[in-house]
Design an enzyme around this catalytic site. Structure first.
Site, PDB file in Angstrom:
ATOM      1  N   TYR A  58       4.647  -5.558  17.335  1.00 33.01           N
ATOM      2  CA  TYR A  58       4.796  -4.812  16.079  1.00 33.01           C
ATOM      3  C   TYR A  58       5.523  -3.481  16.338  1.00 33.01           C
ATOM      4  CZ  TYR A  58       3.600  -1.535  12.402  1.00 33.01           C
ATOM      5  OH  TYR A  58       3.686  -0.563  11.432  1.00 33.01           O
ATOM      6  N   ASP A 117      -5.752  -0.460  22.086  1.00 32.22           N
ATOM      7  CA  ASP A 117      -5.918   0.834  21.421  1.00 32.22           C
ATOM      8  C   ASP A 117      -5.492   1.992  22.314  1.00 32.22           C
ATOM      9  OD1 ASP A 117      -6.693   0.297  18.872  1.00 32.22           O
ATOM     10  OD2 ASP A 117      -8.840   0.671  19.181  1.00 32.22           O
ATOM     11  N   LYS A 131       9.459  -2.002  15.192  1.00 30.88           N
ATOM     12  CA  LYS A 131       9.750  -0.734  14.506  1.00 30.88           C
ATOM     13  C   LYS A 131      10.790   0.070  15.295  1.00 30.88           C
ATOM     14  CE  LYS A 131       7.426  -1.362  10.854  1.00 30.88           C
ATOM     15  NZ  LYS A 131       8.152  -1.489   9.574  1.00 30.88           N
ATOM     16  N   SER A 148       6.771   3.711  12.550  1.00 32.14           N
ATOM     17  CA  SER A 148       5.343   3.864  12.850  1.00 32.14           C
ATOM     18  C   SER A 148       5.133   4.673  14.114  1.00 32.14           C
ATOM     19  CB  SER A 148       4.745   2.470  13.048  1.00 32.14           C
ATOM     20  OG  SER A 148       3.455   2.557  13.585  1.00 32.14           O
ATOM     21  N   PHE A 184       1.875   8.124  10.812  1.00 29.65           N
ATOM     22  CA  PHE A 184       0.661   8.076  11.623  1.00 29.65           C
ATOM     23  C   PHE A 184      -0.343   7.174  10.867  1.00 29.65           C
ATOM     24  CE2 PHE A 184       1.325  10.269  15.590  1.00 29.65           C
ATOM     25  CZ  PHE A 184       2.669  10.530  15.430  1.00 29.65           C
ATOM     26  N   ASN A 185      -1.540   7.606  10.556  1.00 28.39           N
ATOM     27  CA  ASN A 185      -2.504   6.651   9.981  1.00 28.39           C
ATOM     28  C   ASN A 185      -2.726   6.896   8.486  1.00 28.39           C
ATOM     29  OD1 ASN A 185      -2.922   6.576  12.935  1.00 28.39           O
ATOM     30  ND2 ASN A 185      -4.518   5.126  12.404  1.00 28.39           N
ATOM     31  N   ARG A 230      -7.187   9.908  15.934  1.00 29.12           N
ATOM     32  CA  ARG A 230      -5.967   9.562  15.191  1.00 29.12           C
ATOM     33  C   ARG A 230      -5.641  10.674  14.204  1.00 29.12           C
ATOM     34  NH1 ARG A 230      -6.305   6.414  18.573  1.00 29.12           N
ATOM     35  NH2 ARG A 230      -6.147   4.136  18.544  1.00 29.12           N
ATOM     36  N   TYR A 269       0.837  -1.217   0.000  1.00 32.95           N
ATOM     37  CA  TYR A 269       0.000   0.000   0.000  1.00 32.95           C
ATOM     38  C   TYR A 269       0.871   1.267   0.000  1.00 32.95           C
ATOM     39  CZ  TYR A 269      -3.420   3.386   1.822  1.00 32.95           C
ATOM     40  OH  TYR A 269      -4.218   4.481   2.026  1.00 32.95           O
ATOM     41  N   ASN A 279      -8.246  -1.935   9.441  1.00 25.69           N
ATOM     42  CA  ASN A 279      -8.156  -0.503   9.772  1.00 25.69           C
ATOM     43  C   ASN A 279      -9.498   0.196   9.548  1.00 25.69           C
ATOM     44  OD1 ASN A 279      -4.972  -0.893   8.528  1.00 25.69           O
ATOM     45  ND2 ASN A 279      -5.296  -0.130  10.573  1.00 25.69           N
ATOM     46  N   LEU A 280      -9.623   1.364  10.153  1.00 26.25           N
ATOM     47  CA  LEU A 280     -10.909   2.066  10.181  1.00 26.25           C
ATOM     48  C   LEU A 280     -11.445   2.414   8.789  1.00 26.25           C
ATOM     49  CD1 LEU A 280     -13.174   3.466  11.738  1.00 26.25           C
ATOM     50  CD2 LEU A 280     -11.744   5.523  11.798  1.00 26.25           C
TER      51      LEU A 280
HETATM   52  C1  WQD Z   1      -8.120   3.718  14.129  1.00 26.94           C
HETATM   53  C2  WQD Z   1      -9.245   3.918  15.126  1.00 26.94           C
HETATM   54  C3  WQD Z   1      -9.913   1.902  16.250  1.00 26.94           C
HETATM   55  C4  WQD Z   1     -11.652  -0.285  12.961  1.00 26.94           C
HETATM   56  C5  WQD Z   1      -2.687   0.877  13.216  1.00 26.94           C
HETATM   57  C6  WQD Z   1      -1.241   0.638  13.552  1.00 26.94           C
HETATM   58  C7  WQD Z   1      -0.392   1.741  12.992  1.00 26.94           C
HETATM   59  C8  WQD Z   1      -0.624   1.885  11.520  1.00 26.94           C
HETATM   60  C9  WQD Z   1      -2.068   2.015  11.200  1.00 26.94           C
HETATM   61  C10 WQD Z   1       0.779   0.770   9.896  1.00 26.94           C
HETATM   62  C11 WQD Z   1      -9.036   3.135  16.434  1.00 26.94           C
HETATM   63  C12 WQD Z   1     -11.043   2.466  15.425  1.00 26.94           C
HETATM   64  C13 WQD Z   1     -11.024   0.684  13.719  1.00 26.94           C
HETATM   65  C14 WQD Z   1     -13.046  -0.498  13.152  1.00 26.94           C
HETATM   66  C15 WQD Z   1     -13.082   1.243  14.812  1.00 26.94           C
HETATM   67  N1  WQD Z   1      -0.078   0.730  10.854  1.00 26.94           N
HETATM   68  N2  WQD Z   1     -11.713   1.431  14.628  1.00 26.94           N
HETATM   69  N3  WQD Z   1     -13.700   0.288  14.061  1.00 26.94           N
HETATM   70  O1  WQD Z   1      -4.873   1.127  15.339  1.00 26.94           O
HETATM   71  O2  WQD Z   1      -4.607   3.624  15.033  1.00 26.94           O
HETATM   72  O3  WQD Z   1      -3.122   2.089  13.814  1.00 26.94           O
HETATM   73  O4  WQD Z   1      -2.815   0.964  11.803  1.00 26.94           O
HETATM   74  O5  WQD Z   1       0.973  -0.056   9.163  1.00 26.94           O
HETATM   75  O6  WQD Z   1       0.939   1.453  13.248  1.00 26.94           O
HETATM   76  O7  WQD Z   1      -1.077   0.606  14.948  1.00 26.94           O
HETATM   77  O8  WQD Z   1      -5.479   2.245  13.113  1.00 26.94           O
HETATM   78  O9  WQD Z   1      -7.355   2.258  11.522  1.00 26.94           O
HETATM   79  O10 WQD Z   1      -7.003   0.227  12.988  1.00 26.94           O
HETATM   80  O11 WQD Z   1      -7.853   2.340  14.015  1.00 26.94           O
HETATM   81  O12 WQD Z   1     -13.722   1.901  15.633  1.00 26.94           O
HETATM   82  O13 WQD Z   1     -13.652  -1.372  12.520  1.00 26.94           O
HETATM   83  O14 WQD Z   1     -10.446   3.389  14.550  1.00 26.94           O
HETATM   84  O15 WQD Z   1     -10.382   1.343  17.440  1.00 26.94           O
HETATM   85  O16 WQD Z   1      -9.523   3.909  17.480  1.00 26.94           O
HETATM   86  P1  WQD Z   1      -4.562   2.248  14.462  1.00 26.94           P
HETATM   87  P2  WQD Z   1      -6.935   1.700  12.834  1.00 26.94           P
END
Ligand code: WQD
Length: 336
Positions: A148, A293, A152, A124, A176-177, A229, A11, A197-198
């Site tokens: 993880y 989280d 890093k 990360s 970040f995200n 985030r 990605y 991911n969200l």
């Molecule tokens: C974001 C927010 C979830 C899914 C991780 C890694 C980081 C980076 C990106 C790189 C959180 C909430 C999520 C859902 C939800 N990785 N959520 N419902 O955990 O901040 O970061 O991915 O490769 O290093 O740690 O990202 O997008 O998973 O979550 O409510 O179905 O969305 O709880 O608060 P995160 P995320």
């Protein structure tokens, strides 16, 4: 001379390849396609108008690396190939340490042996764990909460030590995200594994492939109770790698940079923005917090601005519109 991009079919990797090609660099991709598709390389060829050189192989395999460095004129490396699921790393810590650190060690060794000038490392925000001060700066405490995140942070340390003892300069980028896709809609988030991911989950609901979004945690001490985030457009992130390759940091030998936008959004804010962008109703339900989280995190990006001349310019709306454009036109991608 070419830049070797490990994980270049992934990605962030595929968008980084585009940014490098647009900056006029030759690129060699090394990818084992364990969480990426060869079709991404075809799509890349269409975006940049020429097919980048691709080697299929493991970035942790010294024989593969020697062959790549012997077979191409490499002058710099962008190392993104890694396993990246926080939850999976908790279940399989040894697999994560072996894979993510084995590749850093082998790649650094070959880079030193071939007298490569610079390596840019995909790190990360996970290295910070739960931040004690906001926004998070590069000098904030690093207390990873998962194997993880540990891989890093350890990867950064290994590269900093290797750089201090050699000709190598190491630049660590703490993402970040990342969200979004190339505006052409030709490349985007297209892993072979499950997406957790969200934004990809939101897009699955928007596309009717998932009933509703589960919002993990509504009792955080934030504006609306949901977690905050710092979402950054994957193209902005990709451009950060070009800046990191060009930056004048040799006296320091290694340097760490946050790449984010500098502002945060809650889960419900992202959901509302996605509903507006797509014009669709995106049902959700409040659910328990997701284990591990962090409540809220967003980046202080002043160092990247001052030293790399880099700043994110794309809005949350653009991230969501581009993500949706790709997801909608690629029903086979896991994000659709
Ligand atoms: C974001 C927010 C979830 C899914 C991780 C890694 C980081 C980076 C990106 C790189 C959180 C909430 C999520 C859902 C939800 N990785 N959520 N419902 O955990 O901040 O970061 O991915 O490769 O290093 O740690 O990202 O997008 O998973 O979550 O409510 O179905 O969305 O709880 O608060 P995160 P995320």
């Amino acid at each position: 001379m070419a830049t070797l991009v490990t994980g270049g079919a992934g990605y962030v990797g595929s968008h980084t390849v585009v940014a490098l090609c647009e900056a006029g660099r030759e690129v060699v991709i090394l990818d084992d396609f364990s969480n990426a598709h060869p079709r991404t390389v075809d799509a890349l060829g269409a975006v940049v108008d020429r097919r980048p050189a691709v080697v299929e192989g493991d970035a942790g395999d010294p024989a593969v690396l020697e062959a790549v460095f012997d077979g191409h004129r490499i002058d710099s490396v962008v190392h993104l190939a890694a396993r990246k699921s926080v939850a999976e790393s908790v279940a399989d810590p040894l697999g994560y340490y072996r894979s993510n650190l084995g590749s850093v060690i082998e790649l650094a060794a070959v880079a030193v042996r071939h007298r490569i000038g610079r390596i840019v490392f995909s790190s990360s925000a996970a290295v910070y764990g739960t931040p004690t001060e906001m926004p998070v700066s590069e000098d904030s405490p690093t207390v990873p909460q998962s194997p993880y995140g540990e891989t890093k942070l350890m990867g950064e340390r290994i590269l900093a030590d290797a750089a201090a003892a050699s000709q190598l300069t190491a630049v660590m980028l703490r993402y970040f995200n990342p969200v979004g896709a190339h505006p052409s809609g030709l490349i985007g988030e297209d892993p072979s594994g499950e997406l957790s991911n969200l934004v990809p989950r939101i897009m699955q609901v928007a596309a009717g492939r998932r009933d509703r979004l589960e919002v993990f945690g509504a009792d955080y001490a934030t504006a609306d109770g949901t977690a905050v985030r710092d979402y950054v457009h994957v193209t902005d992130l990709a451009e950060g790698h070009v800046a990191a390759l060009d930056a004048d940091i040799s006296p320091a030998r290694s340097r760490v940079y946050n790449l984010g936008t500098g502002s945060g959004a809650t889960v419900l804010q992202v959901l509302a923005a996605a509903a507006e962008t797509t014009g669709l109703t995106i049902p959700h339900e409040l659910a328990e917090r997701r284990p591990g989280d962090v409540e809220a995190t967003w980046a202080d990006c002043s160092r990247a601005r001052a030293e790399l001349g880099w700043q994110a310019t794309r809005s949350l709306h653009e991230m969501l519109a581009d993500h949706w454009h790709f997801a909608r036109s690629h029903p086979g991608a896991s994000g659709a």
